[in-house]
Design a protein around this motif. Structure first.
Motif, PDB file in Angstrom:
ATOM      1  N   GLY A 191       0.858  -1.176  -0.190  1.00  0.00           N
ATOM      2  CA  GLY A 191       0.123   0.111   0.200  1.00  0.00           C
ATOM      3  C   GLY A 191       0.867   1.109   0.001  1.00  0.00           C
ATOM      4  N   LEU A 192       1.659   1.418   0.919  1.00  0.00           N
ATOM      5  CA  LEU A 192       2.736   2.555   0.844  1.00  0.00           C
ATOM      6  C   LEU A 192       3.423   2.616  -0.390  1.00  0.00           C
ATOM      7  N   GLY A 193       3.987   1.511  -0.850  1.00  0.00           N
ATOM      8  CA  GLY A 193       4.778   1.572  -2.354  1.00  0.00           C
ATOM      9  C   GLY A 193       3.645   2.106  -3.422  1.00  0.00           C
ATOM     10  N   LEU A 194       2.534   1.848  -3.613  1.00  0.00           N
ATOM     11  CA  LEU A 194       1.677   2.170  -4.661  1.00  0.00           C
ATOM     12  C   LEU A 194       1.582   3.820  -4.453  1.00  0.00           C
ATOM     13  N   ALA A 195       1.205   4.230  -3.097  1.00  0.00           N
ATOM     14  CA  ALA A 195       1.028   5.425  -2.793  1.00  0.00           C
ATOM     15  C   ALA A 195       2.336   6.519  -3.277  1.00  0.00           C
ATOM     16  N   LEU A 196       3.474   5.908  -2.575  1.00  0.00           N
ATOM     17  CA  LEU A 196       4.546   6.587  -3.238  1.00  0.00           C
ATOM     18  C   LEU A 196       4.670   6.735  -4.681  1.00  0.00           C
ATOM     19  N   ARG A 197       4.451   5.524  -5.347  1.00  0.00           N
ATOM     20  CA  ARG A 197       4.669   5.650  -6.688  1.00  0.00           C
ATOM     21  C   ARG A 197       3.939   6.760  -7.352  1.00  0.00           C
ATOM     22  N   ARG A 198       2.675   6.866  -6.900  1.00  0.00           N
ATOM     23  CA  ARG A 198       1.693   7.959  -7.308  1.00  0.00           C
ATOM     24  C   ARG A 198       2.242   9.557  -7.212  1.00  0.00           C
ATOM     25  N   LEU A 199       2.830   9.488  -5.866  1.00  0.00           N
ATOM     26  CA  LEU A 199       3.481  10.917  -5.256  1.00  0.00           C
ATOM     27  C   LEU A 199       4.629  11.318  -5.809  1.00  0.00           C
ATOM     28  N   SER A 200       5.410  10.121  -6.502  1.00  0.00           N
ATOM     29  CA  SER A 200       6.615  10.317  -7.168  1.00  0.00           C
ATOM     30  C   SER A 200       6.456  11.154  -8.292  1.00  0.00           C
ATOM     31  N   GLN A 201       5.335  10.940  -9.001  1.00  0.00           N
ATOM     32  CA  GLN A 201       5.063  11.536 -10.388  1.00  0.00           C
ATOM     33  C   GLN A 201       4.524  13.068 -10.229  1.00  0.00           C
ATOM     34  N   SER A 202       4.283  13.468  -8.942  1.00  0.00           N
ATOM     35  CA  SER A 202       3.742  14.621  -8.467  1.00  0.00           C
ATOM     36  C   SER A 202       4.858  15.706  -8.352  1.00  0.00           C
ATOM     37  N   SER A 203       4.565  17.152  -8.948  1.00  0.00           N
ATOM     38  CA  SER A 203       5.652  18.161  -8.713  1.00  0.00           C
ATOM     39  C   SER A 203       5.141  18.925  -7.765  1.00  0.00           C
ATOM     40  N   ALA A 204       4.116  18.629  -6.822  1.00  0.00           N
ATOM     41  CA  ALA A 204       3.719  19.455  -5.825  1.00  0.00           C
ATOM     42  C   ALA A 204       4.825  19.969  -4.761  1.00  0.00           C
ATOM     43  N   PRO A 205       4.987  20.959  -4.074  1.00  0.00           N
ATOM     44  CA  PRO A 205       5.886  21.267  -3.198  1.00  0.00           C
ATOM     45  C   PRO A 205       5.665  20.580  -1.944  1.00  0.00           C
ATOM     46  N   SER A 206       4.477  20.157  -1.684  1.00  0.00           N
ATOM     47  CA  SER A 206       4.276  19.397  -0.213  1.00  0.00           C
ATOM     48  C   SER A 206       3.600  18.061  -0.711  1.00  0.00           C
ATOM     49  N   ARG A 207       4.141  16.841  -0.395  1.00  0.00           N
ATOM     50  CA  ARG A 207       3.384  15.575  -0.642  1.00  0.00           C
ATOM     51  C   ARG A 207       3.683  14.804   0.619  1.00  0.00           C
ATOM     52  N   VAL A 208       2.496  14.228   0.857  1.00  0.00           N
ATOM     53  CA  VAL A 208       2.152  13.534   2.269  1.00  0.00           C
ATOM     54  C   VAL A 208       1.474  12.261   1.870  1.00  0.00           C
ATOM     55  N   ILE A 209       1.738  11.233   2.868  1.00  0.00           N
ATOM     56  CA  ILE A 209       1.033   9.968   2.509  1.00  0.00           C
ATOM     57  C   ILE A 209       0.360  10.004   4.217  1.00  0.00           C
ATOM     58  N   VAL A 210      -0.750   9.639   4.151  1.00  0.00           N
ATOM     59  CA  VAL A 210      -1.483   9.215   5.264  1.00  0.00           C
ATOM     60  C   VAL A 210      -1.933   7.668   5.476  1.00  0.00           C
ATOM     61  N   LEU A 211      -1.531   7.025   6.340  1.00  0.00           N
ATOM     62  CA  LEU A 211      -1.462   5.523   6.448  1.00  0.00           C
ATOM     63  C   LEU A 211      -2.469   5.195   7.473  1.00  0.00           C
ATOM     64  N   LEU A 212      -3.561   4.755   7.393  1.00  0.00           N
ATOM     65  CA  LEU A 212      -4.351   4.138   8.531  1.00  0.00           C
ATOM     66  C   LEU A 212      -4.661   2.771   8.475  1.00  0.00           C
ATOM     67  N   SER A 213      -4.128   2.038   9.612  1.00  0.00           N
ATOM     68  CA  SER A 213      -3.997   0.541   9.580  1.00  0.00           C
ATOM     69  C   SER A 213      -4.285   0.093  10.913  1.00  0.00           C
ATOM     70  N   ASP A 214      -4.740  -1.340  11.159  1.00  0.00           N
ATOM     71  CA  ASP A 214      -4.829  -1.914  12.479  1.00  0.00           C
ATOM     72  C   ASP A 214      -4.049  -2.994  12.478  1.00  0.00           C
ATOM     73  N   GLY A 215      -2.895  -3.309  11.615  1.00  0.00           N
ATOM     74  CA  GLY A 215      -2.230  -4.632  12.090  1.00  0.00           C
ATOM     75  C   GLY A 215      -0.811  -4.473  11.381  1.00  0.00           C
ATOM     76  N   SER A 216      -0.160  -5.443  11.716  1.00  0.00           N
ATOM     77  CA  SER A 216       1.267  -5.613  11.257  1.00  0.00           C
ATOM     78  C   SER A 216       1.360  -5.872   9.907  1.00  0.00           C
ATOM     79  N   ASN A 217       2.343  -5.773   9.216  1.00  0.00           N
ATOM     80  CA  ASN A 217       2.649  -6.154   7.928  1.00  0.00           C
ATOM     81  C   ASN A 217       2.953  -7.750   7.781  1.00  0.00           C
ATOM     82  N   ASP A 218       1.767  -8.282   7.341  1.00  0.00           N
ATOM     83  CA  ASP A 218       1.997  -9.922   7.343  1.00  0.00           C
ATOM     84  C   ASP A 218       1.775 -10.320   5.927  1.00  0.00           C
TER      85      ASP A 218
END
Length: 337
Positions: A191-218
């Motif tokens: 999930g983080l990787g896909l979000a970062l891939r989308r933001l890496s194509q952005s030229s905005a001066p401020s780029r943010v990922i907000v992650l909401l989760s309830d578990g560990s990476n399994d």
């Protein structure tokens, strides 16, 4: 076009079309300059003199009666058609929209454990996903001026909404996304990787990922910590919200704990902050806190609304052409004896 020009209230989409306006006058002149075709000899029909005079007199009178109105109607039809082709349109100032220069990707956990009902909404038991949709949709809808996108993940990651200023549409997408659409495990790295891939194509001066989760990476093959490091290197901040009453420190074997330590580490690596939400109120507080952290001065973008007016001159051209045809038809008849 500037806003002051737009406030004038009227313009043409294709003003060069007016160059065709004198065409009916120029074409006959050009035709006269063309060499005349040789006429083949033809036979003649002898008509009695009295009958010929009657026919020629009637046709001449009809032509004289219709030539002026016909020319006027033809000229009006052509002029109206040219105006329609020029694309007249009315202009008005569109409501000003704040533009922040921020791009935010909301990355939301829709794994199977999100069905656990340990939250409350309006005093009634609710699942984690219901609370996430309610609070998350409200948070997204408040981000007017930001470009907001949505990634949902479980076993796999899915880009549910691209970056857009239409925050209401993104919020509706979140509300309408069913649980289990991307599996039941928790692949935070995907999930983080896909979000970062989308933001890496952005030229905005401020780029943010907000992650909401309830578990560990399994699940998945992507290490979320490595994604967070790459995000920091690219200037993308990562904020996390851990949802759940029980965490891995206080886990007693019952329920589904949230690995808040892992989420704290992600946020620290990604240059953001981590928040814990044990109930709906805590989730709302966390969303407000993140909102305050990413706030900034917003510019204002004013637009222009255009309304096409070409159907009106086009309709007038059609009516004038129809009237021209009727006038010509009547003029072609014979005068009564």
């Amino acid at each position: 076009m500037s806003l002051s020009t737009a406030l004038a209230g009227f313009d043409f989409a294709a003003p060069l079309a007016f160059l065709a306006l004198p065409a009916p006058l120029l074409l006959p002149l050009l035709a006269r300059r063309l060499p005349r075709a040789r006429r083949a000899p033809a036979g003649a029909i002898l008509t009695p003199r009295a009958l010929a005079e009657r026919f020629s007199g009637a046709a001449g009178a009809g032509a004289r009666r219709t030539v002026a109105p016909a020319k006027i109607l033809a000229a009006l039809a052509w002029a109206a058609l040219v105006v329609a082709l020029a694309g007249p349109r009315s202009l008005s100032a569109a409501p000003a929209t704040p533009v922040s220069g921020r791009d935010i990707m909301f990355t939301l956990d829709l794994s199977g454990s999100m069905a656990v009902e340990d939250f409350e909404i309006d005093g009634r038991p609710a699942s984690r996903v219901d609370a996430l949709k309610k609070v998350g949709a409200e948070l997204i809808a408040r981000r007017a001026g930001d470009r907001v996108g949505l990634v949902v993940f479980a076993e796999k990651a899915y880009a549910a909404a691209p970056l857009s200023f239409d925050v209401d549409a993104v919020a509706r997408t979140l509300r309408d996304t069913p649980l289990g659409i991307v599996g039941h495990s928790t692949a935070i790295g995907e999930g983080l990787g896909l979000a970062l891939r989308r933001l890496s194509q952005s030229s905005a001066p401020s780029r943010v990922i907000v992650l909401l989760s309830d578990g560990s990476n399994d699940a998945g093959t992507t290490d979320p910590n490595e994604v967070a490091r790459l995000a920091a290197a690219l200037g993308v901040r990562v904020y996390t919200i851990g949802m759940g009453v029980i965490d891995t420190k206080t886990f007693n074997g019952l329920g589904d704990p949230v690995d808040f330590e892992a989420l704290q580490k992600l946020a620290a690596i990604g240059g953001g902050e981590a928040f814990r939400a044990k109930d709906t109120a805590g989730l709302e507080a966390a969303s407000r806190a993140i909102e305050a952290l990413v706030v900034g001065e917003a510019g204002v973008s004013a637009g222009v609304e255009r309304r096409a007016l070409w159907p009106w001159p086009a309709a007038f051209a059609f009516l004038a052409t129809a009237a021209f045809a009727l006038t010509r038809g009547r003029g072609a008849g014979f005068a009564p004896s």
